[in-house]
Design an enzyme around this catalytic site. Structure first.
Site, PDB file in Angstrom:
ATOM      1  N   TRP A 118       0.832  -1.212   0.000  1.00 10.26           N
ATOM      2  CA  TRP A 118       0.000   0.000   0.000  1.00 10.26           C
ATOM      3  C   TRP A 118       0.856   1.247   0.000  1.00 10.26           C
ATOM      4  CZ3 TRP A 118      -4.323  -1.127  -1.924  1.00 10.26           C
ATOM      5  CH2 TRP A 118      -4.981  -2.309  -1.608  1.00 10.26           C
ATOM      6  N   ASP A 188      -1.499   6.815   6.229  1.00 18.85           N
ATOM      7  CA  ASP A 188      -2.575   5.920   5.798  1.00 18.85           C
ATOM      8  C   ASP A 188      -2.837   4.988   6.971  1.00 18.85           C
ATOM      9  OD1 ASP A 188      -4.167   3.907   4.831  1.00 18.85           O
ATOM     10  OD2 ASP A 188      -2.842   3.337   3.176  1.00 18.85           O
ATOM     11  N   LYS A 212     -12.364  -1.891   7.589  1.00 18.04           N
ATOM     12  CA  LYS A 212     -11.672  -2.851   8.456  1.00 18.04           C
ATOM     13  C   LYS A 212     -12.111  -2.648   9.902  1.00 18.04           C
ATOM     14  CE  LYS A 212      -8.248  -2.432   4.978  1.00 18.04           C
ATOM     15  NZ  LYS A 212      -8.339  -3.727   4.319  1.00 18.04           N
TER      16      LYS A 212
HETATM   17  C1  PLP Z   1      -3.257   0.049   4.552  1.00 17.90           C
HETATM   18  C2  PLP Z   1      -4.187   0.113   3.371  1.00 17.90           C
HETATM   19  N1  PLP Z   1      -4.155   1.185   2.574  1.00 17.90           N
HETATM   20  C3  PLP Z   1      -4.957   1.292   1.501  1.00 17.90           C
HETATM   21  C4  PLP Z   1      -5.847   0.291   1.166  1.00 17.90           C
HETATM   22  C5  PLP Z   1      -6.714   0.450  -0.038  1.00 17.90           C
HETATM   23  O1  PLP Z   1      -7.963   0.808   0.393  1.00 17.90           O
HETATM   24  P1  PLP Z   1      -9.214   1.001  -0.575  1.00 17.90           P
HETATM   25  O2  PLP Z   1      -9.549  -0.363  -1.097  1.00 17.90           O
HETATM   26  O3  PLP Z   1     -10.235   1.561   0.344  1.00 17.90           O
HETATM   27  O4  PLP Z   1      -8.828   1.932  -1.657  1.00 17.90           O
HETATM   28  C6  PLP Z   1      -5.935  -0.843   1.976  1.00 17.90           C
HETATM   29  C7  PLP Z   1      -6.904  -1.916   1.658  1.00 17.90           C
HETATM   30  O5  PLP Z   1      -6.840  -3.024   2.127  1.00 17.90           O
HETATM   31  C8  PLP Z   1      -5.069  -0.936   3.098  1.00 17.90           C
HETATM   32  O6  PLP Z   1      -5.105  -2.020   3.895  1.00 17.90           O
END
Ligand code: PLP
Length: 376
Positions: A118, A188, A212
């Protein structure tokens, strides 16, 4: 009766027949009481006569819901009064770009701590705007750790440092805010928001997909400091300019009314069950139950370095990897679901978000003990 006054107690997670112990990484298990409250609001939201999926976002009924959600998140996370709280759409993935677009002018610098897939994606999107680099990158080590004792340098003229507080795929997590030499921080926090301590005032942008720890998919919580807002330049696309959403209370366009309602109910559940401290305490207990089992025997091979272990996503391999598919099959038969590791690590991953009960983790651990005795 208003929603906030309804008594909420932690109910047996399996009380509905056929429900399994869900360890999925997201969308993830929610407290059963919340799921049932949502079900009862579907035909008639708060005695408004309008069903939850059928109520106008311009109505007073929904205004009460969004105001309540905003007030609760402010209380739970002790958000400073001059910070803004937004409920947006597009997921954390949109924030990878939107944060950079709002905070950086063309060519401005930002430094990234790359601790997993991520954060790699966040860096890739920010590169479309600014001069962005990874100040720390653990890919060579299989993303087993976060920079616990520093060990990275931030460029003096970097506008901000971006990090991912919990690495959902790899099961690593910061246990304190990274030392960034006083630089502004963007985090994030998608997979640990409201599940672990968070010093909001140490950050300028916090973003998190809700699916989550906080609710269903389709709502992204964004928290912005006055400094972050002061950075925003002119002529940004309307929907990608944070000021659009600040000025309209997250209702410039039709928000995810359903998702915000569920978020408010999850936040109410957190408040009625000991607040953030209560959630942290339960999450610590669950994680220590599982890590104790992983450390008990070399039958298991935990992925994360011990000082970087996540309380939210626990990742491991079996020492004999050929037994992993049997493990997953037998686990499913025992009513334990969502345990398959992400393809970038393989093996097993148990997500222990706020909605996951201690009983679920106890069931997992007793299954693991029995599995080892049969296959060890
Ligand atoms: C730490 C983290 N950042 C970003 C995301 C991406 O999120 P989204 O699917 O809401 O765009 C996730 C999804 O699992 C994540 O765990």
């Amino acid at each position: 009766m208003r929603w906030a006054e309804r008594p909420v107690a932690i109910r047996d997670y399996m009380a509905v027949q056929g429900r399994i112990h869900n360890f999925g990484a997201g969308p993830a298990v929610l407290p059963l009481e919340v799921v049932e409250e949502v079900a009862s609001a579907l035909p008639n939201l708060n005695n408004s006569g309008f069903g939850l999926l059928e109520v106008s976002h311009r109505s007073g009924f929904f205004q009460d819901v969004i105001d309540s959600a905003r007030d609760r998140i402010r209380r739970i996370l002790t958000i400073p009064e001059d910070y803004h709280v937004l409920f947006l759409q597009g997921g954390a993935s949109t924030q990878f770009y939107m944060t950079a677009l709002n905070l950086l002018n063309k060519g401005d610098k930002a430094d990234f701590l790359v601790t997993g897939g991520w954060s790699e994606k966040a860096l890739k999107e920010a590169l479309r705007i600014g001069d962005c680099v990874s100040a720390w990158d653990d890919s060579g080590n299989g993303f087993k750790s976060v920079p616990v004792g520093g060990g990275f340098e931030i460029r003096e003229d970097a506008v901000y440092v971006h990090y991912t507080s919990n690495n959902t795929l790899f099961g690593t997590q910061y246990h304190k805010v990274p030392e960034a030499g006083g630089a502004h921080l963007v985090v994030d926090a998608s997979s640990d928001i409201c599940g672990v301590p968070l010093d909001v005032s140490a950050h300028d942008v916090i973003y998190a997909g809700a699916q989550k720890n906080l609710g269903p998919s389709g709502v992204t919580l964004v928290i912005l400091s006055p400094w972050a807002v002061s950075r925003i330049g002119d002529d940004l696309p309307t929907m990608l300019d944070y000021r659009t959403h600040i000025s309209k209370g997250s209702m410039f366009n039709t928000p995810n009314t359903f998702g915000i309602f569920v978020l408010d109910r999850v936040l109410s559940w957190i408040e009625m069950n000991g607040g953030l401290e209560g959630a942290i305490e339960r999450n610590r207990q669950k994680a220590s139950l599982l890590y104790d089992e992983l450390d008990r025997t070399t039958f298991w091979a935990p992925h994360a370095d011990s000082d970087s272990r996540s309380l939210m996503n626990v990742t491991w391999r079996l020492a004999d990897e050929s037994k992993e598919s049997v493990f997953l099959e037998e686990a499913a038969e025992a009513g334990l679901g969502g345990l398959k590791g992400h393809r970038s690590v393989g093996g097993i991953r148990a997500s222990l978000y706020n909605g996951c009960s201690i009983e679920s983790v106890e069931s997992l651990v007793s299954f693991m003990v029995s599995f080892e005795s049969r296959h060890g």
